[in-house]
Every structure is written in structure tokens, then in C-alpha cells.
Motif scaffolding. Sequence first.
Motif, PDB file in Angstrom:
ATOM      1  N   GLU A 143       0.839  -1.206   0.000  1.00  0.00           N
ATOM      2  CA  GLU A 143       0.000   0.000   0.000  1.00  0.00           C
ATOM      3  C   GLU A 143       0.871   1.253   0.000  1.00  0.00           C
ATOM      4  O   GLU A 143       0.561   2.244  -0.668  1.00  0.00           O
ATOM      5  N   PHE A 144       1.977   1.218   0.741  1.00  0.00           N
ATOM      6  CA  PHE A 144       2.921   2.339   0.772  1.00  0.00           C
ATOM      7  C   PHE A 144       3.382   2.670  -0.643  1.00  0.00           C
ATOM      8  O   PHE A 144       3.410   3.841  -1.055  1.00  0.00           O
ATOM      9  N   GLU A 145       3.726   1.646  -1.418  1.00  0.00           N
ATOM     10  CA  GLU A 145       4.210   1.868  -2.779  1.00  0.00           C
ATOM     11  C   GLU A 145       3.117   2.433  -3.674  1.00  0.00           C
ATOM     12  O   GLU A 145       3.369   3.330  -4.497  1.00  0.00           O
ATOM     13  N   ARG A 146       1.864   1.921  -3.519  1.00  0.00           N
ATOM     14  CA  ARG A 146       0.760   2.457  -4.320  1.00  0.00           C
ATOM     15  C   ARG A 146       0.527   3.932  -3.996  1.00  0.00           C
ATOM     16  O   ARG A 146       0.313   4.750  -4.883  1.00  0.00           O
ATOM     17  N   LEU A 147       0.573   4.245  -2.709  1.00  0.00           N
ATOM     18  CA  LEU A 147       0.365   5.621  -2.286  1.00  0.00           C
ATOM     19  C   LEU A 147       1.491   6.520  -2.789  1.00  0.00           C
ATOM     20  O   LEU A 147       1.246   7.647  -3.246  1.00  0.00           O
ATOM     21  N   ALA A 148       2.728   6.029  -2.738  1.00  0.00           N
ATOM     22  CA  ALA A 148       3.870   6.814  -3.222  1.00  0.00           C
ATOM     23  C   ALA A 148       3.690   7.166  -4.695  1.00  0.00           C
ATOM     24  O   ALA A 148       3.929   8.305  -5.109  1.00  0.00           O
ATOM     25  N   ARG A 149       3.230   6.190  -5.498  1.00  0.00           N
ATOM     26  CA  ARG A 149       3.002   6.469  -6.918  1.00  0.00           C
ATOM     27  C   ARG A 149       1.910   7.520  -7.096  1.00  0.00           C
ATOM     28  O   ARG A 149       2.021   8.421  -7.928  1.00  0.00           O
ATOM     29  N   GLY A 150       0.828   7.403  -6.298  1.00  0.00           N
ATOM     30  CA  GLY A 150      -0.264   8.366  -6.390  1.00  0.00           C
ATOM     31  C   GLY A 150       0.159   9.773  -6.003  1.00  0.00           C
ATOM     32  O   GLY A 150      -0.389  10.752  -6.505  1.00  0.00           O
ATOM     33  N   LEU A 151       1.154   9.865  -5.105  1.00  0.00           N
ATOM     34  CA  LEU A 151       1.643  11.173  -4.669  1.00  0.00           C
ATOM     35  C   LEU A 151       2.735  11.719  -5.578  1.00  0.00           C
ATOM     36  O   LEU A 151       3.242  12.820  -5.353  1.00  0.00           O
ATOM     37  N   GLU A 209       5.704  10.349  -5.894  1.00  0.00           N
ATOM     38  CA  GLU A 209       7.014  10.034  -5.314  1.00  0.00           C
ATOM     39  C   GLU A 209       7.576   8.822  -6.056  1.00  0.00           C
ATOM     40  O   GLU A 209       7.502   7.682  -5.596  1.00  0.00           O
ATOM     41  N   ARG A 210       8.116   9.063  -7.212  1.00  0.00           N
ATOM     42  CA  ARG A 210       8.530   7.961  -8.087  1.00  0.00           C
ATOM     43  C   ARG A 210       9.714   7.199  -7.512  1.00  0.00           C
ATOM     44  O   ARG A 210      10.678   7.780  -7.030  1.00  0.00           O
ATOM     45  N   GLY A 211       9.630   5.881  -7.575  1.00  0.00           N
ATOM     46  CA  GLY A 211      10.723   5.023  -7.134  1.00  0.00           C
ATOM     47  C   GLY A 211      10.851   4.876  -5.635  1.00  0.00           C
ATOM     48  O   GLY A 211      11.792   4.240  -5.151  1.00  0.00           O
ATOM     49  N   VAL A 212       9.919   5.448  -4.862  1.00  0.00           N
ATOM     50  CA  VAL A 212       9.998   5.362  -3.393  1.00  0.00           C
ATOM     51  C   VAL A 212       9.314   4.073  -2.938  1.00  0.00           C
ATOM     52  O   VAL A 212       8.142   3.843  -3.232  1.00  0.00           O
ATOM     53  N   THR A 213      10.048   3.226  -2.254  1.00  0.00           N
ATOM     54  CA  THR A 213       9.502   1.965  -1.743  1.00  0.00           C
ATOM     55  C   THR A 213       9.926   1.792  -0.290  1.00  0.00           C
ATOM     56  O   THR A 213      10.766   2.537   0.216  1.00  0.00           O
ATOM     57  N   ILE A 214       9.308   0.816   0.347  1.00  0.00           N
ATOM     58  CA  ILE A 214       9.714   0.446   1.705  1.00  0.00           C
ATOM     59  C   ILE A 214       9.588  -1.063   1.814  1.00  0.00           C
ATOM     60  O   ILE A 214       8.597  -1.648   1.374  1.00  0.00           O
ATOM     61  N   SER A 215      10.593  -1.693   2.348  1.00  0.00           N
ATOM     62  CA  SER A 215      10.539  -3.150   2.479  1.00  0.00           C
ATOM     63  C   SER A 215       9.783  -3.533   3.744  1.00  0.00           C
ATOM     64  O   SER A 215       9.743  -2.753   4.715  1.00  0.00           O
ATOM     65  N   PRO A 216       9.160  -4.729   3.767  1.00  0.00           N
ATOM     66  CA  PRO A 216       8.498  -5.175   5.000  1.00  0.00           C
ATOM     67  C   PRO A 216       9.450  -5.175   6.199  1.00  0.00           C
ATOM     68  O   PRO A 216       9.050  -4.832   7.314  1.00  0.00           O
ATOM     69  N   ARG A 217      10.739  -5.522   5.936  1.00  0.00           N
ATOM     70  CA  ARG A 217      11.716  -5.568   7.028  1.00  0.00           C
ATOM     71  C   ARG A 217      11.963  -4.167   7.585  1.00  0.00           C
ATOM     72  O   ARG A 217      12.010  -3.961   8.811  1.00  0.00           O
ATOM     73  N   HIS A 218      12.122  -3.190   6.689  1.00  0.00           N
ATOM     74  CA  HIS A 218      12.341  -1.809   7.131  1.00  0.00           C
ATOM     75  C   HIS A 218      11.136  -1.305   7.914  1.00  0.00           C
ATOM     76  O   HIS A 218      11.274  -0.673   8.974  1.00  0.00           O
ATOM     77  N   LEU A 219       9.941  -1.598   7.407  1.00  0.00           N
ATOM     78  CA  LEU A 219       8.713  -1.173   8.087  1.00  0.00           C
ATOM     79  C   LEU A 219       8.632  -1.795   9.473  1.00  0.00           C
ATOM     80  O   LEU A 219       8.280  -1.139  10.460  1.00  0.00           O
ATOM     81  N   ARG A 220       8.986  -3.090   9.566  1.00  0.00           N
ATOM     82  CA  ARG A 220       8.942  -3.779  10.852  1.00  0.00           C
ATOM     83  C   ARG A 220       9.931  -3.154  11.837  1.00  0.00           C
ATOM     84  O   ARG A 220       9.627  -2.975  13.023  1.00  0.00           O
ATOM     85  N   ARG A 221      11.098  -2.788  11.346  1.00  0.00           N
ATOM     86  CA  ARG A 221      12.106  -2.194  12.232  1.00  0.00           C
ATOM     87  C   ARG A 221      11.692  -0.790  12.691  1.00  0.00           C
ATOM     88  O   ARG A 221      11.952  -0.403  13.829  1.00  0.00           O
ATOM     89  N   LEU A 222      11.051  -0.036  11.808  1.00  0.00           N
ATOM     90  CA  LEU A 222      10.530   1.265  12.222  1.00  0.00           C
ATOM     91  C   LEU A 222       9.458   1.095  13.295  1.00  0.00           C
ATOM     92  O   LEU A 222       9.433   1.820  14.291  1.00  0.00           O
TER      93      LEU A 222
END
Length: 429
Positions: A30-38, A40-53
Motif C-alpha cells: 500500500e505504501f508503494e501504491r500511495l507513493a506512486r499516487g503522490l 514520489e517515483r521510485g519510493v519503496t519500503i521493504s516489510p523488514r524496514h517497516l517492521r524495524r521502524l
Amino acid sequence: MAGNSAQGPRTVLEHLLRQQDRTYEEVAAEFERLARGLGERGVTISPRHLRRLASGERSGTTPSTRRVLNAMFAIPVDELLRPWEGGGGRSATSKSETEMLEMAAEQSHEFAFNRDLPMSGEAIERLHDEVVELASLYPVRPLPTILGRLVNTQATILSLLDRRQTPANARRLYFMAAVTAGLLAYAGNDIAKPELALTHARAALLWAEYTDHPGLRAWIRALQSFICYWADRPREALRYAELGTQSAVSASSSASTWLYAGHARAWAALGNAEQAKELLHEADAAAERARPDDLDALGGLCTFGRPRQLYYAGRTLASLPEESADAERFAVEAIEAYRDPQDPTFDFTCEADSRIALALARASRGELDGVADSLAPVFALPPESRIHDLVQTMHLVHRGLNRFDTSAARDLQEEIEDFSQASLPQFPR
């Protein structure tokens, strides 16, 4: 499930993720879909990064990631990543519902009067899918868990309409703009802000006019009537219902049924049993005539099915003490119709208010044990699910118990008062 752990939440972000029945992978997607809608091209977040945050192991994020997270949860990233402090103080999930709705209302107003009317069909389909999901999530999720997504979706739709579009794309975008504004109007009502709710509803009606969609116009008039009903303005609720009559005649969707059912409920609030019952019959006739259209196809709050019609009948008649037997019958049928939370027609608010309507009917006959049984599942709702509508109907039960000078009646009144104090409209704003 995202954020699922044996220990308590470590950050506000982890607390919010635990309220959503989704995996980290789904949230990252969902983060990636939202980034495209905003944009913010090429912006992604991995599940691991999200979990650590979420766990507090990491706090560093790029500016683009922070912008997307802020839009996703409608909460500043510094607030998202701070340690979770439990139930004390101001709840992050309800941090600024009023502020977000006011921001969206201002945005709607500015756009409506300062527009300068292309985009791929695939992008519009993605937006359409998001609107479908939000319309379906609204009746089954507490408002604080979806409001950020709803505000962001409206902002995306309006930003696209601010660019030149083909006529076909513009019509679809205006349709979605009207629906999202309608959902924001629901949100304003849920937190007991009727004027804010009506501001969103007026924007929705303006955009519905651009689509020339009778069902959508009828839906919005029914929504305006609904807001005024819960604001204890039944005469104004009648006026909006009457304004929607022409659209209701032209519409094929279930919105016409909602319009007549809401009209009946407003007359019942004024004590006019004859008009209320006549309009309930009109609602039955409209339901028989109804043929699903593209508004009904969105599902959730955009359609008015049989369970909701049963609930409206029970709630209408519960306002009329002489109709308590029929009120109980309809309320019981509605509760049964809402028995399965997985059913697409499920709505936790309508199910809960059906139980309160049942309590009203039983209180009018002095059946206090029956009142307690009816209300037990409602008392168990978490505060973020105790919306304004439920608090209002609970107050009717409270008043109905005044004539019983018993400990059972007093205990129920105390429980109702506690329920109202720990409710969504009472969250700090």
C-alpha cells in the motif's frame, strides 16, 4: 498480522498497525501504491524496514519516505515513531480527526470554486479500487484507522482533476470525488461535527451535479438528511429528504430506498407515526424497484441493502412507544441479518444501533432484563467504535429508564453514561 507480537506496542506506528488486519507485506505494498499516487517515483519500503521502524529499532527515514508515511497515517512521522504510551493522554489514532476533516473541507471548497479543467485509465482504475475499498472498510473498521487514507484519496482525486482531463476521465473522477466527500461527511457526523459533515456533503453534491448521476444525487440528499437527523434537527432532515425526492424518482439505485427510510425516521422523531409508517412502505416499494447501478457496485456505505432497511425500520418505530412490538420485530430481524461480520453487508454501527433500538422497545414495556441483554454487546464496543449515532440513541434509552426507580435501571443509566464518556466524539481533538 502487521505488528502482531506477544508484548505491547513499542511505537505509535506499531500500535496503529496492530489495529489493521494486514501483513507487513500488504502495508508495504500500500505504501508503494500511495507513493506512486503522490508522484514520489521510485519510493519503496521493504516489510523488514517497516517492521524495524514499528519496533523502534530504526528511526532514520528519507524525506520522501516521511512524506508518504505522513500521508498514509495522517500523523507526523516523529509522532508515528515515538514510544507508545498506552491509553493515557491523547490517543494517536484520534489525534486530529476534526483537523483532518476541516483541512479536507477547505481543500474541497477551494477546488470547487477555483478549478482549471490526461491521465491513464490504469491510474483511474487504481483510484477506483481504493474508493471501493474505503467504502467497504468504513462500516467495519473504526474511523481513526481509515481516516488518513480517506483524506489522502480525496487529495489525490482533486489533484488529478486540477489537471486537464478527457471528458470521460473527468466524469469518473468527479464521481469518485463526490463519493469520497460523502464518506468524509459520514466521518464528520461520527465525531459529532454536523456543520463540518454538511460542508463535505455540499461539496459532494456539487461534484455529483457534474456527473449528472441521479442515484448519486439521491444518495447525497439522503446523507444530508441523515446528518441533520443525528444533529437533532428533524425538520431540516425532512427538508433534505424532500429535496432528494426528484432524484429518487429518477434513480434506479438503492439510494432511493435510503432516502425514504431516512425520511420516515425523521417523521418518527417528530412523533408522526402515520407519516413514518407510510414512508417505510415507500421505502419497501423503492427497494422492490431498485436495480443496482455503479454507485451500488461500490458496496459498503454506497449501497442500502435489506439489513440496513430492517435496521432503519426498527430504529424508526422504536421512537414511537405505541409501535414497540413492531420495533422489536424489525430490530431482531436486523440483528439476525447482521450476524455474520464477514458478510459484505455487515455494518457494526447498524448492528449496534439495532440492539439499542431493541432496548428502547423493551424499555417502553418495562422489560429491564431485556434492555440489559440487548445493550451488553454494545457496552463491549471499544471507544473508537462508539460513534455519535450510538451515543445519541443511548441517550434515548437513558431517558426511557427515568420512570423506573429501581437499582437495575440506575445501574443501566450509569453504564450508559460511562459508555458516552468513553466514546469517539469525546476523544481529545
